[in-house]
Design a protein around this motif. Structure first.
Motif, PDB file in Angstrom:
ATOM      1  N   THR A  23       0.659  -1.243  -0.131  1.00 33.56           N
ATOM      2  CA  THR A  23       0.062   0.051  -0.035  1.00 33.56           C
ATOM      3  C   THR A  23       0.798   1.190   0.043  1.00 33.56           C
ATOM      4  O   THR A  23       1.437   1.575   0.980  1.00 33.56           O
ATOM      5  N   TRP A  66       1.162   5.419  -0.692  1.00 30.70           N
ATOM      6  CA  TRP A  66       0.491   6.527  -0.656  1.00 30.70           C
ATOM      7  C   TRP A  66       0.611   7.216  -2.018  1.00 30.70           C
ATOM      8  O   TRP A  66       1.454   7.309  -2.702  1.00 30.70           O
ATOM      9  N   GLN A  67      -0.835   7.531  -2.675  1.00 30.77           N
ATOM     10  CA  GLN A  67      -0.635   8.247  -3.922  1.00 30.77           C
ATOM     11  C   GLN A  67      -1.422   9.513  -3.599  1.00 30.77           C
ATOM     12  O   GLN A  67      -2.479   9.886  -2.775  1.00 30.77           O
ATOM     13  N   ASP A  71      -4.206  12.723  -4.446  1.00 29.60           N
ATOM     14  CA  ASP A  71      -5.532  12.559  -5.141  1.00 29.60           C
ATOM     15  C   ASP A  71      -5.692  12.803  -6.645  1.00 29.60           C
ATOM     16  O   ASP A  71      -4.617  13.448  -7.254  1.00 29.60           O
ATOM     17  N   ARG A 118       8.928  13.095  -3.421  1.00 31.53           N
ATOM     18  CA  ARG A 118       8.683  12.216  -2.045  1.00 31.53           C
ATOM     19  C   ARG A 118      10.238  11.657  -1.758  1.00 31.53           C
ATOM     20  O   ARG A 118      10.870  11.055  -2.647  1.00 31.53           O
ATOM     21  N   LEU A 153       5.199  11.088   5.624  1.00 31.68           N
ATOM     22  CA  LEU A 153       4.584   9.693   5.492  1.00 31.68           C
ATOM     23  C   LEU A 153       5.599   8.805   6.428  1.00 31.68           C
ATOM     24  O   LEU A 153       6.875   8.838   6.611  1.00 31.68           O
ATOM     25  N   ARG A 169       4.698  -0.291   3.326  1.00 32.05           N
ATOM     26  CA  ARG A 169       3.180  -0.052   3.757  1.00 32.05           C
ATOM     27  C   ARG A 169       3.113   1.597   4.034  1.00 32.05           C
ATOM     28  O   ARG A 169       3.963   1.776   5.124  1.00 32.05           O
ATOM     29  N   ASP A 170       2.357   2.457   3.642  1.00 30.75           N
ATOM     30  CA  ASP A 170       2.428   3.801   3.905  1.00 30.75           C
ATOM     31  C   ASP A 170       1.347   3.966   4.987  1.00 30.75           C
ATOM     32  O   ASP A 170       0.294   3.553   4.999  1.00 30.75           O
ATOM     33  N   LYS A 171       1.621   5.278   5.987  1.00 30.36           N
ATOM     34  CA  LYS A 171       0.716   5.755   6.807  1.00 30.36           C
ATOM     35  C   LYS A 171       0.839   7.086   6.579  1.00 30.36           C
ATOM     36  O   LYS A 171       1.941   7.711   7.054  1.00 30.36           O
ATOM     37  N   VAL A 172      -0.086   7.907   6.563  1.00 30.76           N
ATOM     38  CA  VAL A 172       0.113   9.657   6.703  1.00 30.76           C
ATOM     39  C   VAL A 172       0.023  10.040   8.103  1.00 30.76           C
ATOM     40  O   VAL A 172      -0.664   9.594   8.991  1.00 30.76           O
ATOM     41  N   GLU A 226       0.263  16.260   8.013  1.00 28.99           N
ATOM     42  CA  GLU A 226       0.048  17.085   6.725  1.00 28.99           C
ATOM     43  C   GLU A 226      -0.359  18.408   6.862  1.00 28.99           C
ATOM     44  O   GLU A 226      -0.860  18.780   7.980  1.00 28.99           O
ATOM     45  N   ASP A 280       4.553   5.542  -8.126  1.00 25.81           N
ATOM     46  CA  ASP A 280       4.474   4.210  -7.505  1.00 25.81           C
ATOM     47  C   ASP A 280       5.545   3.556  -6.987  1.00 25.81           C
ATOM     48  O   ASP A 280       5.630   2.171  -6.684  1.00 25.81           O
TER      49      ASP A 280
END
Length: 298
Positions: free
Chosen positions: A2, A4-5, A7, A15, A153, A163-166, A169, A268
């Motif tokens: 997973t 992060w992308q 919107d 990044r 992130l 695996r990403d987590k915000v 922000e 990605d």
């Protein structure tokens, strides 16, 4: 996996892997502090932060001994004490040759704050995972910059499955300024100053991370449309993208020198250690030819 992308209506510009910076001058080497505007230590007041190390700035004697240990010879230490003492006033004891002259001695030699904020300063909201002394070894922290937002992130990379987590922000409008810092090991440090005057000092995983982050945070954002390129530049971009996998993001920057910097990336394809790197890039003049590099082009 997973990752992060951004919107659908925003563009990811950079990044890169970042952390809170680490002191380089002997007095503060391997240390960092979190300060309010009265220079009080606030790390215990930051909500949700786990316990971390508490540091003390080294005195002149400790600085000299630390420098002597690097040479590994007591006689050499004694012979150089006089020189080191003279350098101690500038705070560059033992590493003046590699670090140069501090731009802000009060924040780079006498102290080394990586967070500077009043009680309600935005910098206080930054996540504790940016601190290498607190962050789990299995986690990396990346700074993601889009044309709308700035995010931190947290990337877990267990068993080769990122695996990403915000973690944090804010809107780009909350960023007042960004600056690369000369007085740092390996040219990795930079500061972000927020609209409320609070600031943080971060370090990229390497100098390219630092440069990608600061370029992406420039205000106003100097992105160009591909249709604004000259015919020669259009042709150069076409050649640059030949054979590259489709679906990537093409970023075109107009630089103060008059050169144009082009970068092609796939959002990605994330390397946990670095972030997102350039799959192809070019610095070109108005005719699309390779340009002579000027400071600030990249």
């Amino acid at each position: 996996m997973t990752i992060w992308q951004p919107d659908a209506n925003e563009t990811l510009i950079a990044r890169v892997a970042v952390s809170f910076a680490t002191g380089a001058a002997n007095a503060v080497a391997d240390m960092r502090w979190f300060r309010d505007t009265e220079r009080n230590d606030i790390q215990n007041d930051l909500p949700g932060w786990p316990e971390g190390p508490h540091f003390t700035v080294r005195g002149k004697k400790e600085r000299r001994l630390r420098t002597g240990a690097k040479f590994g010879a007591g006689a050499l230490l004694v012979a150089t004490l006089g020189v080191l003492e003279s350098l101690a006033g500038s705070g560059s004891t033992g590493n003046a040759a590699t670090l140069g002259t501090p731009e802000e001695p009060e924040n780079e030699v006498e102290d080394f704050p990586v967070m500077w904020a009043p009680l309600d300063g935005l910098a206080r909201t930054l996540p504790w995972q940016l601190d290498p002394a607190r962050r789990p070894r299995t986690e990396h922290t990346h700074l993601a910059v889009t044309d709308r937002r700035v995010l931190v992130l947290g990337l877990q990379n267990e068993a080769g499955k990122p695996r990403d987590k915000v973690l944090w922000e804010t809107q780009r409008s909350n960023i007042r300024a960004v600056a690369r810092k000369k007085f740092s090991l390996y040219d990795t440090d930079f500061t972000i100053t927020f609209a409320d005057g609070s600031w943080c000092r971060l370090a990229g995983w390497n100098s390219n991370c630092r440069d990608d982050a600061t370029l992406a945070l420039e205000n106003p954002l100097p992105l160009m449309d591909r249709n604004d390129l000259t015919p020669g530049q259009q042709h150069a971009v076409q050649k640059l993208l030949a054979g590259k996998d489709p679906g990537g993001t093409l970023l075109i920057y107009r630089r103060p020198s008059g050169n144009v910097y082009v970068n092609y990336q796939h959002d990605d394809r994330v390397d946990p250690t670095y972030g997102i790197g350039s799959e192809a890039f070019k610095l070109m003049d108005p005719d699309g030819e390779n340009a002579r590099f000027h400071k600030g082009d990249i």
